[in-house]
Write a protein that holds these residues in place. Sequence first.
Motif, PDB file in Angstrom:
ATOM      1  N   SER A   1      28.326  18.470  12.523  1.00 54.93           N
ATOM      2  CA  SER A   1      27.849  17.567  13.579  1.00 54.93           C
ATOM      3  C   SER A   1      26.478  17.956  14.107  1.00 54.93           C
ATOM      4  CB  SER A   1      28.857  17.531  14.738  1.00 54.93           C
ATOM      5  OG  SER A   1      29.031  18.822  15.290  1.00 54.93           O
ATOM      6  N   HIS A   2      25.923  19.061  13.621  1.00 53.34           N
ATOM      7  CA  HIS A   2      24.623  19.516  14.117  1.00 53.34           C
ATOM      8  C   HIS A   2      23.562  19.571  13.019  1.00 53.34           C
ATOM      9  CE1 HIS A   2      25.855  20.626  18.211  1.00 53.34           C
ATOM     10  NE2 HIS A   2      27.000  21.019  17.674  1.00 53.34           N
ATOM     11  N   ILE A   3      23.860  19.018  11.868  1.00 54.44           N
ATOM     12  CA  ILE A   3      22.867  19.008  10.794  1.00 54.44           C
ATOM     13  C   ILE A   3      21.770  18.009  11.120  1.00 54.44           C
ATOM     14  CG2 ILE A   3      22.459  18.396   8.378  1.00 54.44           C
ATOM     15  CD1 ILE A   3      25.186  19.520   7.712  1.00 54.44           C
ATOM     16  N   LYS A   4      20.547  18.440  11.005  1.00 53.38           N
ATOM     17  CA  LYS A   4      19.397  17.581  11.250  1.00 53.38           C
ATOM     18  C   LYS A   4      18.377  17.820  10.153  1.00 53.38           C
ATOM     19  CE  LYS A   4      17.569  14.539  14.070  1.00 53.38           C
ATOM     20  NZ  LYS A   4      18.240  13.259  14.366  1.00 53.38           N
ATOM     21  N   TYR A   5      17.843  16.726   9.594  1.00 50.82           N
ATOM     22  CA  TYR A   5      16.916  16.841   8.475  1.00 50.82           C
ATOM     23  C   TYR A   5      15.479  16.583   8.913  1.00 50.82           C
ATOM     24  CZ  TYR A   5      21.236  16.475   5.778  1.00 50.82           C
ATOM     25  OH  TYR A   5      22.493  16.681   5.281  1.00 50.82           O
ATOM     26  N   LYS A   6      14.543  17.238   8.226  1.00 48.68           N
ATOM     27  CA  LYS A   6      13.133  17.119   8.578  1.00 48.68           C
ATOM     28  C   LYS A   6      12.635  15.683   8.463  1.00 48.68           C
ATOM     29  CE  LYS A   6      10.027  20.089   7.455  1.00 48.68           C
ATOM     30  NZ  LYS A   6       9.130  20.956   6.660  1.00 48.68           N
ATOM     31  N   ILE A   7      12.968  15.012   7.348  1.00 51.02           N
ATOM     32  CA  ILE A   7      12.433  13.662   7.184  1.00 51.02           C
ATOM     33  C   ILE A   7      13.043  12.684   8.186  1.00 51.02           C
ATOM     34  CG2 ILE A   7      11.948  14.062   4.749  1.00 51.02           C
ATOM     35  CD1 ILE A   7      14.241  12.085   4.136  1.00 51.02           C
ATOM     36  N   ASP A   8      14.281  12.953   8.627  1.00 50.48           N
ATOM     37  CA  ASP A   8      14.879  12.100   9.657  1.00 50.48           C
ATOM     38  C   ASP A   8      14.031  12.143  10.925  1.00 50.48           C
ATOM     39  OD1 ASP A   8      16.805  12.575   7.654  1.00 50.48           O
ATOM     40  OD2 ASP A   8      18.396  11.945   8.997  1.00 50.48           O
ATOM     41  N   ASN A   9      13.588  13.342  11.292  1.00 48.91           N
ATOM     42  CA  ASN A   9      12.747  13.482  12.477  1.00 48.91           C
ATOM     43  C   ASN A   9      11.436  12.733  12.324  1.00 48.91           C
ATOM     44  OD1 ASN A   9      14.541  15.018  13.910  1.00 48.91           O
ATOM     45  ND2 ASN A   9      13.178  16.773  14.169  1.00 48.91           N
TER      46      ASN A   9
ATOM     47  N   ASN B   1       0.802  -1.235   0.000  1.00 53.47           N
ATOM     48  CA  ASN B   1       0.000   0.000   0.000  1.00 53.47           C
ATOM     49  C   ASN B   1       0.834   1.285   0.000  1.00 53.47           C
ATOM     50  OD1 ASN B   1      -2.429  -1.596   0.273  1.00 53.47           O
ATOM     51  ND2 ASN B   1      -1.940  -1.814   2.452  1.00 53.47           N
ATOM     52  N   ALA B   2       2.090   1.188  -0.399  1.00 56.43           N
ATOM     53  CA  ALA B   2       2.955   2.377  -0.366  1.00 56.43           C
ATOM     54  C   ALA B   2       3.164   2.997  -1.741  1.00 56.43           C
ATOM     55  CB  ALA B   2       4.316   2.029   0.238  1.00 56.43           C
ATOM     56  N   LEU B   3       2.636   2.377  -2.789  1.00 56.27           N
ATOM     57  CA  LEU B   3       2.830   2.918  -4.137  1.00 56.27           C
ATOM     58  C   LEU B   3       2.092   4.249  -4.275  1.00 56.27           C
ATOM     59  CD1 LEU B   3       3.698   2.732  -7.117  1.00 56.27           C
ATOM     60  CD2 LEU B   3       1.608   1.406  -7.537  1.00 56.27           C
ATOM     61  N   LEU B   4       2.798   5.237  -4.820  1.00 54.61           N
ATOM     62  CA  LEU B   4       2.202   6.528  -5.135  1.00 54.61           C
ATOM     63  C   LEU B   4       2.443   6.829  -6.606  1.00 54.61           C
ATOM     64  CD1 LEU B   4       0.924   9.291  -4.422  1.00 54.61           C
ATOM     65  CD2 LEU B   4       3.236  10.083  -3.847  1.00 54.61           C
TER      66      LEU B   4
ATOM     67  N   GLU C   1       1.798   9.176   5.387  1.00 53.41           N
ATOM     68  CA  GLU C   1       0.488   8.563   5.192  1.00 53.41           C
ATOM     69  C   GLU C   1       0.534   7.184   4.534  1.00 53.41           C
ATOM     70  OE1 GLU C   1      -1.942  11.306   3.053  1.00 53.41           O
ATOM     71  OE2 GLU C   1      -1.837  12.866   4.599  1.00 53.41           O
ATOM     72  N   LYS C   2       1.556   6.916   3.710  1.00 51.89           N
ATOM     73  CA  LYS C   2       1.560   5.659   2.964  1.00 51.89           C
ATOM     74  C   LYS C   2       2.725   4.740   3.305  1.00 51.89           C
ATOM     75  CE  LYS C   2       0.094   5.605  -1.315  1.00 51.89           C
ATOM     76  NZ  LYS C   2      -1.293   5.128  -1.235  1.00 51.89           N
ATOM     77  N   LEU C   3       3.913   5.324   3.546  1.00 52.18           N
ATOM     78  CA  LEU C   3       5.083   4.473   3.785  1.00 52.18           C
ATOM     79  C   LEU C   3       5.201   4.054   5.242  1.00 52.18           C
ATOM     80  CD1 LEU C   3       7.594   3.119   2.627  1.00 52.18           C
ATOM     81  CD2 LEU C   3       8.865   5.223   3.088  1.00 52.18           C
ATOM     82  N   ILE C   4       5.298   5.013   6.145  1.00 52.70           N
ATOM     83  CA  ILE C   4       5.545   4.702   7.563  1.00 52.70           C
ATOM     84  C   ILE C   4       4.501   3.758   8.159  1.00 52.70           C
ATOM     85  CG2 ILE C   4       5.614   5.731   9.873  1.00 52.70           C
ATOM     86  CD1 ILE C   4       7.158   8.075   8.687  1.00 52.70           C
ATOM     87  N   PRO C   5       3.199   3.947   7.912  1.00 55.52           N
ATOM     88  CA  PRO C   5       2.220   3.030   8.519  1.00 55.52           C
ATOM     89  C   PRO C   5       2.377   1.581   8.081  1.00 55.52           C
ATOM     90  CG  PRO C   5       1.144   5.028   7.735  1.00 55.52           C
ATOM     91  CD  PRO C   5       2.536   5.048   7.186  1.00 55.52           C
ATOM     92  N   ASN C   6       3.098   1.337   6.987  1.00 55.22           N
ATOM     93  CA  ASN C   6       3.229  -0.026   6.463  1.00 55.22           C
ATOM     94  C   ASN C   6       4.630  -0.611   6.617  1.00 55.22           C
ATOM     95  OD1 ASN C   6       0.474  -0.394   5.174  1.00 55.22           O
ATOM     96  ND2 ASN C   6       1.131   1.500   4.165  1.00 55.22           N
ATOM     97  N   LEU C   7       5.504   0.085   7.329  1.00 55.53           N
ATOM     98  CA  LEU C   7       6.867  -0.412   7.527  1.00 55.53           C
ATOM     99  C   LEU C   7       6.930  -1.359   8.724  1.00 55.53           C
ATOM    100  CD1 LEU C   7       9.045   2.822   7.041  1.00 55.53           C
ATOM    101  CD2 LEU C   7       8.825   0.893   5.451  1.00 55.53           C
ATOM    102  N   PRO C   8       7.774  -2.392   8.651  1.00 58.78           N
ATOM    103  CA  PRO C   8       8.013  -3.213   9.841  1.00 58.78           C
ATOM    104  C   PRO C   8       8.793  -2.416  10.874  1.00 58.78           C
ATOM    105  CG  PRO C   8       9.431  -3.912   8.023  1.00 58.78           C
ATOM    106  CD  PRO C   8       8.490  -2.898   7.460  1.00 58.78           C
TER     107      PRO C   8
ATOM    108  N   ASN D   1       8.187  17.354  -4.473  1.00 62.34           N
ATOM    109  CA  ASN D   1       8.831  18.316  -3.590  1.00 62.34           C
ATOM    110  C   ASN D   1       8.792  17.840  -2.143  1.00 62.34           C
ATOM    111  OD1 ASN D   1       6.170  18.801  -2.725  1.00 62.34           O
ATOM    112  ND2 ASN D   1       5.917  20.449  -4.219  1.00 62.34           N
ATOM    113  N   THR D   2       9.295  18.663  -1.260  1.00 56.98           N
ATOM    114  CA  THR D   2       9.380  18.293   0.157  1.00 56.98           C
ATOM    115  C   THR D   2       8.014  17.979   0.742  1.00 56.98           C
ATOM    116  OG1 THR D   2      11.316  19.716   0.399  1.00 56.98           O
ATOM    117  CG2 THR D   2      10.195  19.045   2.415  1.00 56.98           C
ATOM    118  N   GLU D   3       7.037  18.829   0.444  1.00 59.29           N
ATOM    119  CA  GLU D   3       5.696  18.631   0.998  1.00 59.29           C
ATOM    120  C   GLU D   3       5.092  17.307   0.548  1.00 59.29           C
ATOM    121  OE1 GLU D   3       1.298  20.843   0.997  1.00 59.29           O
ATOM    122  OE2 GLU D   3       3.029  21.779   0.019  1.00 59.29           O
ATOM    123  N   ASN D   4       5.209  16.998  -0.749  1.00 65.51           N
ATOM    124  CA  ASN D   4       4.662  15.747  -1.268  1.00 65.51           C
ATOM    125  C   ASN D   4       5.367  14.537  -0.676  1.00 65.51           C
ATOM    126  OD1 ASN D   4       2.835  17.082  -2.874  1.00 65.51           O
ATOM    127  ND2 ASN D   4       4.087  16.984  -4.721  1.00 65.51           N
TER     128      ASN D   4
END
Length: 318
Positions: free
Chosen positions: A204-212, A108-111, A137-144, A127-130
Amino acid sequence: MGFKGSVSSCRRVIRRLGFRWRRSKDNRKILIERHDIRSKRLKYLREIRQYREEGRPIVYVDETYIHSTHTSSHAWDDDLNKTLHSPVGKGPRAIIVHGGGERGFVDNALLMFKSGRKTGDYHHEMNTENFEKWSSEKLIPNLPPRTVVVVDNASYHNVQLNRAPTSGATSAEMKRWLAEKNITYPPSSLKPDLYDLIKTHKPSHIKYKIDNIFEAAGHTVLRLPPYHPDLNPIEMIWGTVKNCVGQKNVTFKLDDAMRLAQDKFESISSKECIPYVNKVKAREEEYFSEEAGIDARTENLVISTEDSDDSEPSDDDE
């Protein structure tokens, strides 16, 4: 070149001399052997090896596209010119995003969505928002549990949180950032001193949005080294899907091409994905085994810049 004969005769002579007509070499091999790229590659290879030893599931994520006119370049013809003719233009296209690994594609992760732009770069669509919306909504809920999500270096994967100040920032902004990171500096420090400190500590302090986003769900994001699509098995599976679409696409309508792509994705099992992942694992081991040899090769390619008047590139836009 002064050859007295036909083009075909010239080609025969060249072949007898041991030459072959092949795709020209590009600079990718030179790029991936740069010191900074090698450093990132080694870091990636060591990390993914460790994750595999821990038994953590690994899911590779990638994006591609398909045109409504995507079709095979060959077809059966009865010499009466009644074979199917593909349109001259490429037609509208669909953007495809998916993730998978040894266990097959994530359920169920295909977009897939229709492109709204006519630019040549499909990355403008994803883009980032998409990407964040799809991930949540599609990937994380279906990950082990405790999945390692491997992404490439597309800009929308690398949006930073609390970016470090640039050289054009005010001294107050620089001091605020240093204070937030508990980095001390002398009271007499001026802007150049503050910025030197920022450049030293910034990596050493770089942090990304998707990582969070993924970490909040108990997963880990791992980035491929630049110029290394060969370490992502999804890149090879795209070809399998597109070949299938090309063989069956006879209407040249985008909805039909998307349906064919979806049908193929749904039919790909984990058994079919394993060989692609194994190829990537073998490539990882090849990179490890080649490292010592790369040192020997690159030491002969050192270019001195001591007398150069060229300025250093700015890292303000990193």
